[in-house]
Design a protein around this motif. Structure first.
Motif, short mmCIF file in Angstrom:
data_model
loop_
_atom_site.label_atom_id
_atom_site.label_comp_id
_atom_site.label_asym_id
_atom_site.label_seq_id
_atom_site.Cartn_x
_atom_site.Cartn_y
_atom_site.Cartn_z
N ARG A 49 -16.34 13.82 0.98
CA ARG A 49 -16.36 12.50 1.59
C ARG A 49 -16.18 11.41 0.54
N GLY A 50 -16.83 11.60 -0.62
CA GLY A 50 -16.69 10.61 -1.68
C GLY A 50 -15.24 10.47 -2.13
N LEU A 51 -14.55 11.59 -2.30
CA LEU A 51 -13.14 11.55 -2.72
C LEU A 51 -12.28 10.84 -1.67
N LEU A 52 -12.52 11.16 -0.39
CA LEU A 52 -11.75 10.52 0.67
C LEU A 52 -12.07 9.02 0.76
N ALA A 53 -13.34 8.67 0.53
CA ALA A 53 -13.72 7.25 0.54
C ALA A 53 -12.98 6.49 -0.54
N PHE A 54 -12.80 7.12 -1.71
CA PHE A 54 -12.07 6.47 -2.79
C PHE A 54 -10.61 6.25 -2.41
N LEU A 55 -10.01 7.24 -1.73
CA LEU A 55 -8.61 7.09 -1.31
C LEU A 55 -8.47 5.95 -0.30
N VAL A 56 -9.37 5.91 0.68
CA VAL A 56 -9.31 4.85 1.69
C VAL A 56 -9.52 3.48 1.04
N ALA A 57 -10.47 3.41 0.10
CA ALA A 57 -10.72 2.14 -0.59
C ALA A 57 -9.51 1.73 -1.41
N GLY A 58 -8.87 2.69 -2.07
CA GLY A 58 -7.67 2.38 -2.84
C GLY A 58 -6.54 1.88 -1.96
N TRP A 59 -6.42 2.43 -0.76
CA TRP A 59 -5.41 1.96 0.18
C TRP A 59 -5.64 0.49 0.53
N HIS A 60 -6.88 0.15 0.87
CA HIS A 60 -7.19 -1.23 1.26
C HIS A 60 -7.03 -2.19 0.09
N ALA A 61 -7.28 -1.72 -1.13
CA ALA A 61 -7.20 -2.60 -2.30
C ALA A 61 -5.77 -2.84 -2.76
N SER A 62 -4.82 -2.11 -2.19
CA SER A 62 -3.44 -2.16 -2.70
C SER A 62 -2.46 -2.88 -1.80
N GLY A 63 -2.96 -3.62 -0.82
CA GLY A 63 -2.02 -4.31 0.06
C GLY A 63 -2.71 -5.10 1.13
N ASP A 64 -2.00 -5.32 2.24
CA ASP A 64 -2.54 -6.13 3.33
C ASP A 64 -3.54 -5.32 4.16
N ALA A 65 -3.82 -5.81 5.36
CA ALA A 65 -4.86 -5.20 6.19
C ALA A 65 -4.36 -4.02 7.02
N ALA A 66 -3.22 -3.46 6.69
CA ALA A 66 -2.70 -2.31 7.44
C ALA A 66 -3.67 -1.14 7.37
N PRO A 67 -3.90 -0.44 8.49
CA PRO A 67 -4.84 0.69 8.48
C PRO A 67 -4.33 1.84 7.62
N ALA A 68 -5.26 2.65 7.14
CA ALA A 68 -4.90 3.82 6.34
C ALA A 68 -4.12 4.81 7.19
N PRO A 69 -3.32 5.68 6.59
CA PRO A 69 -2.57 6.69 7.35
C PRO A 69 -3.48 7.51 8.26
N LEU A 70 -2.97 7.90 9.41
CA LEU A 70 -3.77 8.60 10.41
C LEU A 70 -4.37 9.88 9.86
N ALA A 71 -3.59 10.64 9.09
CA ALA A 71 -4.10 11.91 8.56
C ALA A 71 -5.31 11.69 7.66
N LEU A 72 -5.24 10.67 6.82
CA LEU A 72 -6.36 10.36 5.93
C LEU A 72 -7.55 9.84 6.72
N GLY A 73 -7.30 8.93 7.66
CA GLY A 73 -8.38 8.36 8.45
C GLY A 73 -9.10 9.41 9.28
N THR A 74 -8.33 10.34 9.87
CA THR A 74 -8.94 11.40 10.68
C THR A 74 -9.82 12.30 9.84
#
Length: 404
Positions: A49-74
């Protein structure tokens, strides 16, 4: 899970302008696990979960408010549900499960000379906690960095050491719960005061509100941390707190359940200000064991209420009342000192005006939790004292309620 780990290792450099982390993640999206079935133990699930949280956080930190990819979010939602936690980056991922010390430090503080010589992560190995003191603080390192600046390491060291000191608070709270006699109640309150004082000293060692005589404080710029780290953290519109105030409450409440535990035990009323709202909201991100312990504490009677019941049920001597009042109010004074250190940390990052009104409300509620047993006894005894004054009676002295 190796592809996930490799992506996380690239996160700090790929999130700074021009912020290529999203493109990097999309290129490797098909390499991510399709489920969390392989994570069979709680430890493996927390790490995943920690590793996935870092990926999701990196996604949000790298651009606009677009949601993370469905596969990652699921995948992130699935593992969070297994741990009964919310799918967002929070205190647990940033601090509680994101640190390590070298093997020698671990052996020194646990006395486990026969243990393995590998790196200790997340503060646990062989089912016991690594007991970290102030002297060990410089040796704590984040397992995962977001910014790669010294301020990030400093923040992690401070709060990991505070989390370690929570053990003393827990022991004192447990003593309070089982204290029956006046002597036991006074002793348990003294233990709690000393445990809170230890947390205050950790702040001093980190350079927060340190006495003027200290010269061995870190040379860091706290304001730099949240100026950069906030991009990785989710907003919480349901709290109705502004962005800057939300970041400040994250810092103030970054010690986990200890504030809520101590306030309940000492009979501090719950406020409706921003700090109190965030403190309660943050609980859903904390580990299950932490939440279960807090629920147990909140389900019990505060030591303040125990003392007041004791006074109402049987007559206590003036000396007993004085000892109870002094012990309880000394804890209140120490809790105020701890609250002030948290406020000074917030000020060092955001300035003195951010969250000031909310902190003043918090401070007022803590101050109002003082006991006034001798004054109340004096008020109850006044009619009798006036009548007995004609027969040589004596009145009870007023208590000195100044801060010790």
């Amino acid at each position: 899970w190796e592809p996930v780990r490799r992506l996380v290792c690239l996160l700090p450099g790929a999130c700074v302008p021009p912020a290529t982390f999203r493109a990097l993640l999309l290129r490797h999206l098909d390499e991510l696990p399709t489920s969390c079935a392989a994570l069979s133990s709680p430890e493996a699930r927390e790490r995943g979960r920690g590793l996935l949280a870092f990926l999701v956080a990196g996604w949000h930190a790298s651009g606009d408010a677009a949601p993370a990819p469905l596969a990652l979010g699921t995948l992130f939602t699935e593992v969070s549900a297994l741990l009964k936690r919310t799918p967002q980056l929070g205190l647990t991922d940033l601090v509680l499960y994101n640190w390590r010390v070298d093997a020698q430090t671990k052996l020194s503080y646990n006395g486990d000379a026969g243990g393995p010589a590998d790196v200790v992560e997340q503060g646990q190995e062989h089912d016991h906690q690594a007991r970290l003191g102030i002297s060990c603080m410089p040796k704590v390192q984040p397992s995962q960095r977001f910014l790669c600046v010294e301020e990030e390491d400093w923040f992690c060291r401070l709060h990991v050491t505070l989390a370690s000191g929570m053990g003393g608070v827990v022991r004192a709270i447990n003593h309070c719960a089982f204290a029956k006699s006046v002597t036991e109640q006074v002793r348990s309150l003294q233990l709690l005061e000393h445990a809170i004082e230890a947390l205050v000293k950790v702040h001093y060692a980190a350079g927060i509100g340190q006495p003027l005589s200290r010269t061995d404080v870190p040379n860091i710029r706290p304001a730099l941390l949240m100026q950069r780290l906030h991009r990785f953290l989710p907003h919480a519109p349901e709290l109705e707190i502004g962005p800057t105030e939300l970041r400040a409450t994250r810092v103030y409440c970054a010690t986990g359940i200890d504030q809520a535990c101590m306030m309940h035990v000492l009979g501090v009323a719950k406020g409706a200000h921003a700090i109190a709202r965030f403190r309660e909201w943050q609980l859903r991100d904390l580990p299950t064991a932490h939440r279960e312990y807090l629920e147990k504490v909140l389900g019990g009677v505060s030591i303040r209420e125990q003392v007041e019941r004791e006074v109402g049920m049987r007559k206590l001597s003036v000396q007993q009342l004085a000892h109870l009042e002094l012990a309880h109010n000394s804890c209140i004074d120490m809790l105020l000192r701890l609250s002030t250190r948290r406020w000074e940390l917030v000020c060092s990052m955001f300035g003195e005006e951010t969250l000031k009104k909310d902190w003043e409300q918090e401070r007022q509620l803590i101050s109002e939790a003082r006991l006034k047993l001798l004054i109340e006894r004096r008020a109850m005894a006044q009619p009798t004292d006036r009548n007995s004054s004609h027969h040589g009676g004596t009145s009870l002295p007023l208590a000195d309620n100044s801060s010790p």
